[in-house]
Motif scaffolding. Structure first.
Motif, PDB file in Angstrom:
ATOM      1  N   TYR A  91     -39.943  48.230 -48.281  1.00  0.00           N
ATOM      2  CA  TYR A  91     -41.014  48.327 -47.283  1.00  0.00           C
ATOM      3  C   TYR A  91     -40.857  49.613 -46.458  1.00  0.00           C
ATOM      4  CZ  TYR A  91     -43.943  47.246 -43.286  1.00  0.00           C
ATOM      5  OH  TYR A  91     -44.884  47.310 -42.298  1.00  0.00           O
ATOM      6  N   LEU A  92     -39.617  49.890 -46.054  1.00  0.00           N
ATOM      7  CA  LEU A  92     -39.375  51.122 -45.279  1.00  0.00           C
ATOM      8  C   LEU A  92     -39.764  52.359 -46.098  1.00  0.00           C
ATOM      9  CD1 LEU A  92     -35.892  50.423 -43.597  1.00  0.00           C
ATOM     10  CD2 LEU A  92     -38.107  50.591 -42.448  1.00  0.00           C
ATOM     11  N   VAL A  93     -39.392  52.356 -47.375  1.00  0.00           N
ATOM     12  CA  VAL A  93     -39.694  53.490 -48.260  1.00  0.00           C
ATOM     13  C   VAL A  93     -41.201  53.714 -48.318  1.00  0.00           C
ATOM     14  CG1 VAL A  93     -39.724  54.183 -50.699  1.00  0.00           C
ATOM     15  CG2 VAL A  93     -37.603  53.379 -49.654  1.00  0.00           C
ATOM     16  N   GLN A  94     -41.935  52.611 -48.454  1.00  0.00           N
ATOM     17  CA  GLN A  94     -43.392  52.721 -48.546  1.00  0.00           C
ATOM     18  C   GLN A  94     -43.969  53.228 -47.216  1.00  0.00           C
ATOM     19  OE1 GLN A  94     -45.435  49.226 -47.712  1.00  0.00           O
ATOM     20  NE2 GLN A  94     -47.067  50.699 -47.276  1.00  0.00           N
ATOM     21  N   ARG A  95     -43.550  52.622 -46.087  1.00  0.00           N
ATOM     22  CA  ARG A  95     -44.102  53.006 -44.789  1.00  0.00           C
ATOM     23  C   ARG A  95     -43.752  54.450 -44.413  1.00  0.00           C
ATOM     24  NH1 ARG A  95     -45.777  49.841 -40.901  1.00  0.00           N
ATOM     25  NH2 ARG A  95     -46.575  51.850 -40.256  1.00  0.00           N
ATOM     26  N   LEU A  96     -42.545  54.866 -44.824  1.00  0.00           N
ATOM     27  CA  LEU A  96     -42.111  56.216 -44.460  1.00  0.00           C
ATOM     28  C   LEU A  96     -42.590  57.264 -45.471  1.00  0.00           C
ATOM     29  CD1 LEU A  96     -38.529  55.196 -43.294  1.00  0.00           C
ATOM     30  CD2 LEU A  96     -40.246  56.282 -41.834  1.00  0.00           C
ATOM     31  N   GLY A  97     -43.319  56.818 -46.490  1.00  0.00           N
ATOM     32  CA  GLY A  97     -43.872  57.755 -47.476  1.00  0.00           C
ATOM     33  C   GLY A  97     -42.802  58.442 -48.294  1.00  0.00           C
ATOM     34  N   LEU A  98     -41.753  57.690 -48.671  1.00  0.00           N
ATOM     35  CA  LEU A  98     -40.613  58.312 -49.348  1.00  0.00           C
ATOM     36  C   LEU A  98     -40.554  57.983 -50.842  1.00  0.00           C
ATOM     37  CD1 LEU A  98     -37.913  57.676 -46.589  1.00  0.00           C
ATOM     38  CD2 LEU A  98     -39.075  59.834 -47.104  1.00  0.00           C
ATOM     39  N   ALA A  99     -41.524  57.199 -51.324  1.00  0.00           N
ATOM     40  CA  ALA A  99     -41.431  56.687 -52.699  1.00  0.00           C
ATOM     41  C   ALA A  99     -41.272  57.803 -53.740  1.00  0.00           C
ATOM     42  CB  ALA A  99     -42.649  55.830 -53.021  1.00  0.00           C
ATOM     43  N   SER A 100     -41.958  58.910 -53.535  1.00  0.00           N
ATOM     44  CA  SER A 100     -41.892  59.971 -54.553  1.00  0.00           C
ATOM     45  C   SER A 100     -40.698  60.902 -54.342  1.00  0.00           C
ATOM     46  CB  SER A 100     -43.185  60.779 -54.527  1.00  0.00           C
ATOM     47  OG  SER A 100     -43.295  61.397 -53.264  1.00  0.00           O
ATOM     48  N   LEU A 101     -39.922  60.617 -53.313  1.00  0.00           N
ATOM     49  CA  LEU A 101     -38.822  61.532 -52.968  1.00  0.00           C
ATOM     50  C   LEU A 101     -37.447  60.925 -53.212  1.00  0.00           C
ATOM     51  CD1 LEU A 101     -40.254  62.764 -49.525  1.00  0.00           C
ATOM     52  CD2 LEU A 101     -40.501  63.856 -51.748  1.00  0.00           C
ATOM     53  N   LEU A 102     -37.395  59.718 -53.768  1.00  0.00           N
ATOM     54  CA  LEU A 102     -36.131  58.966 -53.811  1.00  0.00           C
ATOM     55  C   LEU A 102     -35.020  59.664 -54.592  1.00  0.00           C
ATOM     56  CD1 LEU A 102     -37.485  55.320 -54.219  1.00  0.00           C
ATOM     57  CD2 LEU A 102     -36.415  56.362 -52.201  1.00  0.00           C
ATOM     58  N   GLN A 117     -33.616  69.457 -50.637  1.00  0.00           N
ATOM     59  CA  GLN A 117     -34.921  69.656 -51.301  1.00  0.00           C
ATOM     60  C   GLN A 117     -36.071  69.072 -50.491  1.00  0.00           C
ATOM     61  OE1 GLN A 117     -33.592  67.541 -54.827  1.00  0.00           O
ATOM     62  NE2 GLN A 117     -33.476  69.457 -55.978  1.00  0.00           N
ATOM     63  N   LEU A 118     -35.782  68.694 -49.230  1.00  0.00           N
ATOM     64  CA  LEU A 118     -36.804  68.063 -48.393  1.00  0.00           C
ATOM     65  C   LEU A 118     -37.141  68.933 -47.189  1.00  0.00           C
ATOM     66  CD1 LEU A 118     -35.256  64.472 -48.148  1.00  0.00           C
ATOM     67  CD2 LEU A 118     -37.022  65.247 -49.746  1.00  0.00           C
ATOM     68  N   SER A 119     -38.361  68.763 -46.677  1.00  0.00           N
ATOM     69  CA  SER A 119     -38.731  69.439 -45.425  1.00  0.00           C
ATOM     70  C   SER A 119     -38.033  68.730 -44.268  1.00  0.00           C
ATOM     71  CB  SER A 119     -40.242  69.359 -45.228  1.00  0.00           C
ATOM     72  OG  SER A 119     -40.608  68.037 -44.877  1.00  0.00           O
ATOM     73  N   GLY A 120     -38.099  69.349 -43.088  1.00  0.00           N
ATOM     74  CA  GLY A 120     -37.483  68.745 -41.901  1.00  0.00           C
ATOM     75  C   GLY A 120     -38.070  67.373 -41.598  1.00  0.00           C
ATOM     76  N   GLY A 121     -39.392  67.276 -41.664  1.00  0.00           N
ATOM     77  CA  GLY A 121     -40.051  66.003 -41.364  1.00  0.00           C
ATOM     78  C   GLY A 121     -39.661  64.923 -42.373  1.00  0.00           C
ATOM     79  N   GLN A 122     -39.562  65.340 -43.640  1.00  0.00           N
ATOM     80  CA  GLN A 122     -39.153  64.369 -44.671  1.00  0.00           C
ATOM     81  C   GLN A 122     -37.715  63.923 -44.441  1.00  0.00           C
ATOM     82  OE1 GLN A 122     -39.969  66.906 -48.026  1.00  0.00           O
ATOM     83  NE2 GLN A 122     -41.974  65.978 -48.412  1.00  0.00           N
ATOM     84  N   GLN A 123     -36.850  64.876 -44.109  1.00  0.00           N
ATOM     85  CA  GLN A 123     -35.443  64.515 -43.864  1.00  0.00           C
ATOM     86  C   GLN A 123     -35.338  63.545 -42.691  1.00  0.00           C
ATOM     87  OE1 GLN A 123     -32.251  67.451 -44.068  1.00  0.00           O
ATOM     88  NE2 GLN A 123     -33.743  68.945 -44.743  1.00  0.00           N
ATOM     89  N   GLN A 124     -36.141  63.779 -41.653  1.00  0.00           N
ATOM     90  CA  GLN A 124     -36.040  62.893 -40.500  1.00  0.00           C
ATOM     91  C   GLN A 124     -36.586  61.508 -40.838  1.00  0.00           C
ATOM     92  OE1 GLN A 124     -34.016  62.534 -38.488  1.00  0.00           O
ATOM     93  NE2 GLN A 124     -34.470  63.369 -36.480  1.00  0.00           N
ATOM     94  N   ARG A 125     -37.572  61.435 -41.722  1.00  0.00           N
ATOM     95  CA  ARG A 125     -38.068  60.114 -42.130  1.00  0.00           C
ATOM     96  C   ARG A 125     -36.990  59.373 -42.920  1.00  0.00           C
ATOM     97  NH1 ARG A 125     -42.976  60.982 -45.233  1.00  0.00           N
ATOM     98  NH2 ARG A 125     -43.036  63.201 -44.841  1.00  0.00           N
ATOM     99  N   VAL A 126     -36.216  60.104 -43.726  1.00  0.00           N
ATOM    100  CA  VAL A 126     -35.095  59.465 -44.432  1.00  0.00           C
ATOM    101  C   VAL A 126     -34.047  58.983 -43.415  1.00  0.00           C
ATOM    102  CG1 VAL A 126     -33.223  59.780 -46.101  1.00  0.00           C
ATOM    103  CG2 VAL A 126     -35.435  60.908 -46.482  1.00  0.00           C
ATOM    104  N   ALA A 127     -33.773  59.822 -42.421  1.00  0.00           N
ATOM    105  CA  ALA A 127     -32.764  59.451 -41.409  1.00  0.00           C
ATOM    106  C   ALA A 127     -33.193  58.189 -40.650  1.00  0.00           C
ATOM    107  CB  ALA A 127     -32.540  60.616 -40.444  1.00  0.00           C
ATOM    108  N   ILE A 128     -34.497  58.087 -40.383  1.00  0.00           N
ATOM    109  CA  ILE A 128     -35.008  56.894 -39.681  1.00  0.00           C
ATOM    110  C   ILE A 128     -34.888  55.671 -40.592  1.00  0.00           C
ATOM    111  CG2 ILE A 128     -37.123  55.814 -38.802  1.00  0.00           C
ATOM    112  CD1 ILE A 128     -37.859  58.676 -37.763  1.00  0.00           C
ATOM    113  N   GLY A 129     -35.242  55.849 -41.859  1.00  0.00           N
ATOM    114  CA  GLY A 129     -35.117  54.746 -42.819  1.00  0.00           C
ATOM    115  C   GLY A 129     -33.670  54.286 -42.930  1.00  0.00           C
ATOM    116  N   ARG A 130     -32.770  55.242 -43.002  1.00  0.00           N
ATOM    117  CA  ARG A 130     -31.343  54.893 -43.107  1.00  0.00           C
ATOM    118  C   ARG A 130     -30.889  54.119 -41.874  1.00  0.00           C
ATOM    119  NH1 ARG A 130     -27.007  59.606 -42.964  1.00  0.00           N
ATOM    120  NH2 ARG A 130     -28.080  59.843 -40.973  1.00  0.00           N
ATOM    121  N   ALA A 131     -31.312  54.601 -40.694  1.00  0.00           N
ATOM    122  CA  ALA A 131     -30.879  53.956 -39.445  1.00  0.00           C
ATOM    123  C   ALA A 131     -31.433  52.534 -39.333  1.00  0.00           C
ATOM    124  CB  ALA A 131     -31.318  54.796 -38.252  1.00  0.00           C
ATOM    125  N   LEU A 132     -32.631  52.310 -39.891  1.00  0.00           N
ATOM    126  CA  LEU A 132     -33.265  50.986 -39.736  1.00  0.00           C
ATOM    127  C   LEU A 132     -33.016  50.050 -40.914  1.00  0.00           C
ATOM    128  CD1 LEU A 132     -36.692  51.979 -38.161  1.00  0.00           C
ATOM    129  CD2 LEU A 132     -34.737  50.895 -37.050  1.00  0.00           C
TER     130      LEU A 132
END
Ligand SMILES: Nc1ncnc2c1ncn2[C@@H]1O[C@H](COP(=O)(O)OP(=O)(O)OP(=O)(O)O)[C@@H](O)[C@H]1O
Length: 221
Positions: free
Chosen positions: A121-132, A138-153
């Motif tokens: 669910y987090l992957v889908q909401r954070l728009g990370l499905a194509s980046l797994l 290989q990620l932009s700053g915004g993408q990296q921070q979305r991963v960091a938020i997903g990891r934290a939650l």
């Protein structure tokens, strides 16, 4: 409930003892959000680190649901960090040798709180499905921070502690990332303590307080 009472913290410097926190009092209910503001050097990160159990106060108390954090062993503090806290920093602190999927699962696995459905669910909401399968570089700053938020939650922590989580992003990405963060912590039921310099971002949280002269100067609902 997170309760901070008369917290004091000084640092030894070549110029002598530097008092940073000089009697901080704060209360935050689980599930609510508080923006911690204050000038550069006022002690915001110091306070966040103490709540995260990354450092120890000189005196005063931090109570989590009436259970004091101070006086605990290193092992007990490490357990607190693993099981109850999600951390997000300005610099994303992803593990460069792991891909996005492994970065996301890392902390929840460590805490034995891996929940594949919630993670999906987090992957889908954070728009990370194509980046797994990508690596952090290989990620932009915004993408990296979305991963960091997903990891934290990922482990549904009771508390999310965020230190300028959007500080490296432009205004549009910053708004988008904060929106996602606030929606997801609400769904996870986590309390949020977020350091920010931005009154605009602080206004999005339920409460705001200001650190000045080593104390909390103002708190508003
Ligand atoms: N480990 C340390 N040793 C010595 N001094 C420290 C240490 N950590 C922080 N300080 C000092 O304590 C003060 C508060 O630092 P802190 O990082 O908490 O401030 P801040 O409000 O988060 O600042 P900023 O908004 O610039 O990030 C600063 O003067 C800093 O130099």
């Amino acid at each position: 409930m997170l309760v901070i009472e008369q917290l004091h913290k000084s640092f030894s410097t070549p110029q002598g003892l530097l008092p940073v926190l000089q009697g901080v009092d704060l209360r935050l209910a689980r599930g609510s959000s508080l923006a911690l503001m204050g000038e550069s050097g006022s002690g915001k990160s110091t306070l966040l680190h103490l709540v995260a159990g990354l450092d120890r106060a000189d005196s005063g108390r931090i109570l989590i649901d009436d259970d004091p954090l101070d006086g605990r062993s290193e092992a007990s503090l490490a357990l607190w960090r693993r099981q109850a806290v999600g951390l997000v920093f300005q610099q994303y602190n992803l593990i460069s040798s792991l891909d996005v999927a492994a970065n996301l699962a890392f902390q929840a696995r460590l805490a034995a709180r891996h929940d594949p459905q919630w993670l999906a669910y987090l992957v889908q909401r954070l728009g990370l499905a194509s980046l797994l399968e990508r690596y952090p570089e290989q990620l932009s700053g915004g993408q990296q921070q979305r991963v960091a938020i997903g990891r934290a939650l990922a482990g549904r922590p009771a508390w999310l502690l965020a230190d300028e989580p959007t500080g490296s992003l432009d205004e549009a990405s910053s708004d988008e990332v904060l929106n996602l963060l606030l929606q997801l912590v609400a769904e996870a039921g986590s309390g949020v303590l977020m350091v920010t310099h931005s009154p605009r971002l602080a206004a999005r949280l339920q409460q705001r307080c200001y650190l000045q002269g080593g104390r909390v100067q103002a708190e508003q609902g």
